[in-house]
Design a protein around this motif. Structure first.
Motif, PDB file in Angstrom:
ATOM      1  N   ASP A 212      66.845  75.421  61.358  1.00 48.18           N
ATOM      2  CA  ASP A 212      66.162  76.714  61.443  1.00 48.18           C
ATOM      3  C   ASP A 212      66.876  77.648  62.413  1.00 48.18           C
ATOM      4  O   ASP A 212      67.004  78.852  62.169  1.00 48.18           O
ATOM      5  N   GLN A 213      67.356  77.098  63.521  1.00 45.80           N
ATOM      6  CA  GLN A 213      68.105  77.907  64.470  1.00 45.80           C
ATOM      7  C   GLN A 213      69.381  78.454  63.831  1.00 45.80           C
ATOM      8  O   GLN A 213      69.711  79.635  63.957  1.00 45.80           O
ATOM      9  N   ILE A 214      70.090  77.570  63.137  1.00 44.25           N
ATOM     10  CA  ILE A 214      71.370  77.969  62.525  1.00 44.25           C
ATOM     11  C   ILE A 214      71.153  79.070  61.492  1.00 44.25           C
ATOM     12  O   ILE A 214      71.885  80.083  61.450  1.00 44.25           O
ATOM     13  N   LEU A 215      70.130  78.927  60.651  1.00 43.02           N
ATOM     14  CA  LEU A 215      69.864  79.945  59.626  1.00 43.02           C
ATOM     15  C   LEU A 215      69.491  81.281  60.242  1.00 43.02           C
ATOM     16  O   LEU A 215      69.936  82.349  59.791  1.00 43.02           O
ATOM     17  N   ALA A 216      68.644  81.242  61.290  1.00 47.46           N
ATOM     18  CA  ALA A 216      68.229  82.484  61.935  1.00 47.46           C
ATOM     19  C   ALA A 216      69.405  83.176  62.606  1.00 47.46           C
ATOM     20  O   ALA A 216      69.573  84.398  62.500  1.00 47.46           O
ATOM     21  N   LEU A 217      70.239  82.414  63.295  1.00 53.27           N
ATOM     22  CA  LEU A 217      71.384  83.005  63.983  1.00 53.27           C
ATOM     23  C   LEU A 217      72.426  83.525  62.986  1.00 53.27           C
ATOM     24  O   LEU A 217      73.048  84.575  63.206  1.00 53.27           O
ATOM     25  N   GLU A 218      72.639  82.819  61.896  1.00 53.25           N
ATOM     26  CA  GLU A 218      73.581  83.300  60.874  1.00 53.25           C
ATOM     27  C   GLU A 218      73.080  84.593  60.228  1.00 53.25           C
ATOM     28  O   GLU A 218      73.863  85.492  59.909  1.00 53.25           O
ATOM     29  N   SER A 219      71.761  84.685  60.022  1.00 51.10           N
ATOM     30  CA  SER A 219      71.196  85.927  59.487  1.00 51.10           C
ATOM     31  C   SER A 219      71.425  87.085  60.455  1.00 51.10           C
ATOM     32  O   SER A 219      71.763  88.199  60.047  1.00 51.10           O
ATOM     33  N   LYS A 220      71.243  86.812  61.738  1.00 49.70           N
ATOM     34  CA  LYS A 220      71.493  87.839  62.749  1.00 49.70           C
ATOM     35  C   LYS A 220      72.958  88.247  62.769  1.00 49.70           C
ATOM     36  O   LYS A 220      73.292  89.441  62.859  1.00 49.70           O
ATOM     37  N   LEU A 221      73.859  87.270  62.669  1.00 50.34           N
ATOM     38  CA  LEU A 221      75.290  87.572  62.647  1.00 50.34           C
ATOM     39  C   LEU A 221      75.661  88.425  61.437  1.00 50.34           C
ATOM     40  O   LEU A 221      76.488  89.337  61.532  1.00 50.34           O
ATOM     41  N   SER A 222      75.055  88.116  60.297  1.00 50.47           N
ATOM     42  CA  SER A 222      75.331  88.895  59.096  1.00 50.47           C
ATOM     43  C   SER A 222      74.904  90.351  59.266  1.00 50.47           C
ATOM     44  O   SER A 222      75.631  91.280  58.880  1.00 50.47           O
ATOM     45  N   ASP A 223      73.735  90.547  59.862  1.00 48.57           N
ATOM     46  CA  ASP A 223      73.260  91.904  60.100  1.00 48.57           C
ATOM     47  C   ASP A 223      74.167  92.632  61.089  1.00 48.57           C
ATOM     48  O   ASP A 223      74.512  93.814  60.896  1.00 48.57           O
ATOM     49  N   LEU A 224      74.572  91.954  62.142  1.00 42.33           N
ATOM     50  CA  LEU A 224      75.469  92.569  63.118  1.00 42.33           C
ATOM     51  C   LEU A 224      76.825  92.889  62.502  1.00 42.33           C
ATOM     52  O   LEU A 224      77.420  93.937  62.776  1.00 42.33           O
ATOM     53  N   ARG A 225      77.324  91.992  61.659  1.00 47.75           N
ATOM     54  CA  ARG A 225      78.617  92.223  61.014  1.00 47.75           C
ATOM     55  C   ARG A 225      78.564  93.472  60.120  1.00 47.75           C
ATOM     56  O   ARG A 225      79.507  94.272  60.085  1.00 47.75           O
ATOM     57  N   TYR A 226      77.444  93.636  59.406  1.00 55.56           N
ATOM     58  CA  TYR A 226      77.291  94.818  58.547  1.00 55.56           C
ATOM     59  C   TYR A 226      77.281  96.104  59.379  1.00 55.56           C
ATOM     60  O   TYR A 226      77.940  97.094  59.030  1.00 55.56           O
ATOM     61  N   GLN A 227      76.549  96.079  60.490  1.00 54.27           N
ATOM     62  CA  GLN A 227      76.487  97.265  61.348  1.00 54.27           C
ATOM     63  C   GLN A 227      77.844  97.568  61.974  1.00 54.27           C
ATOM     64  O   GLN A 227      78.259  98.737  62.056  1.00 54.27           O
ATOM     65  N   ILE A 228      78.548  96.544  62.397  1.00 52.01           N
ATOM     66  CA  ILE A 228      79.863  96.748  63.003  1.00 52.01           C
ATOM     67  C   ILE A 228      80.829  97.366  61.991  1.00 52.01           C
ATOM     68  O   ILE A 228      81.564  98.318  62.302  1.00 52.01           O
ATOM     69  N   ASN A 229      80.850  96.847  60.767  1.00 51.61           N
ATOM     70  CA  ASN A 229      81.733  97.403  59.738  1.00 51.61           C
ATOM     71  C   ASN A 229      81.382  98.862  59.432  1.00 51.61           C
ATOM     72  O   ASN A 229      82.274  99.696  59.221  1.00 51.61           O
ATOM     73  N   SER A 230      80.090  99.164  59.399  1.00 49.71           N
ATOM     74  CA  SER A 230      79.667 100.534  59.120  1.00 49.71           C
ATOM     75  C   SER A 230      80.147 101.494  60.203  1.00 49.71           C
ATOM     76  O   SER A 230      80.673 102.580  59.913  1.00 49.71           O
TER      77      SER A 230
END
Length: 356
Positions: A212-230
């Motif tokens: 559960d920790q890994i999934l939550a943190l990966e979801s957060k990383l994905s959101d951050l990666r999208y914002q950084i690219n934008s």
């Protein structure tokens, strides 16, 4: 044991929330960051409550929480430093981010020569043509026009405009400048805070052991990666617009180039030349129209000649009929039959008397 189990998720969530709020000082864009952190915390809290995960001990969790608080404080300091840089940049003219856009209307007698010179000027100053359109009317009356959009290095823009102004008669020129310094520095500061947050979440992901920790943190990383690219894309766009100014040309081909001076002598000269050229253009256009429509005119002339010949023939025939009509001859008066018989009898009797 139950108390420790509940305390561990609470401390972990506290560290994540403190860490997610690291960019809250980045002006208006921080609101979006807080929203994304809150939504991620809600998603992460549901499986954590069900599974009751905990690290190996309270000491490790306290260390993680302290590390997250340290990362948050360092991120806040970096954003604060970026805000200070933005304030300094607004006073330093050399570091300002300016987007310059120019539109220029040019009239010329020789469009082909101007196009060649303009292309050479663009190449020599390090620019390039983004788009171009050559409009050539097919009716033979309107003149050609040329539309071109160029990108010129901002450092060479002034010298390029001076050269372009000598290629023909400039009838209109407009320069717009947009200052995006504050917007640029603000977005760059928020991008730096996102990158810092991304690195910290990556470190937490390496330490996570539960699914559960890994999934939550990966979801957060994905959101951050999208914002950084934008934000990186937006900053690259700003850099391109700042480094290369946009120049729009609208070039028209004219019979002659008029003086742009507004003196009385220039106005009289332009008016007199206009009159002469209008007279010349009238006769030239009339001659061209006659030659261009010659086949139609020949057919119309033939039809008109046939009609005239038919009318003349009809008139001659009508006149001949009138000349050939003769006046009626005089007829003897009509005598009744009984009167004629009596007259014959009397004539016979008189003739017999004379014979005797």
């Amino acid at each position: 044991m139950k108390k420790k189990t509940l305390l561990a998720p609470s401390l972990f969530l506290s560290g994540i929330l403190l860490f997610s709020g690291c960019g809250s000082s980045a002006t208006t864009s921080a609101v979006h960051q807080n929203k994304s952190a809150d939504s991620w915390a809600v998603e992460a809290s549901e499986p954590l409550d069900d599974s009751g995960f905990s690290y190996d001990g309270e000491a490790d969790m306290m260390d993680d929480t302290a590390t997250a608080e340290t990362a948050g404080s360092s991120s806040d300091s970096s954003v604060s430093d970026a805000a200070t840089d933005a304030a300094e940049a607004t006073h330093d003219q050399s570091t300002r981010k300016l987007i310059r856009t120019v539109s220029m209307d040019i009239a010329t007698e020789d469009l082909d020569t101007l196009r060649t010179k303009l292309d050479n000027s663009i190449t020599s100053c390090g620019g390039y043509i983004e788009s171009s359109t050559l409009d050539t009317p097919q009716n033979g009356y309107s003149r050609r026009s040329y539309y071109v959009t160029t990108r010129i290095p901002s450092d060479n823009l002034d010298s390029f405009l001076e050269t372009a102004g000598t290629l023909g008669t400039v009838t209109n020129k407009n320069i717009e400048t947009e200052d995006i310094t504050l917007r640029y520095v603000d977005q760059k500061a928020y991008l730096d805070s996102l990158r810092t947050e991304y690195d910290r979440v990556s470190e937490l992901l390496e330490q996570a052991t539960e699914l559960d920790q890994i999934l939550a943190l990966e979801s957060k990383l994905s959101d951050l990666r999208y914002q950084i690219n934008s934000y990186e894309t937006q900053l690259r766009t700003y850099d391109n617009l700042v480094d290369y100014s946009t120049v729009y040309f609208y070039i028209t081909e004219v019979a002659y180039e008029q003086s742009t001076s507004n003196t009385i002598g220039s106005r009289i000269s332009n008016g007199f030349r206009n009159s002469l050229y209008e007279v010349r253009d009238f006769f030239v256009d009339l001659f061209v129209a006659i030659i261009a429509n010659l086949p139609i005119l020949v057919v119309l002339a033939a039809i008109l000649i046939v009609i005239i010949l038919l009318i003349r023939k009809l008139l001659r025939r009508h006149r001949a009929k009138k000349e050939n009509i003769t006046p009626p001859t005089a007829q003897p008066p009509v005598v009744p039959t009984d009167i004629a018989t009596n007259a014959d009898a009397k004539a016979t009797t008189e003739a017999e008397k004379q014979d005797k």
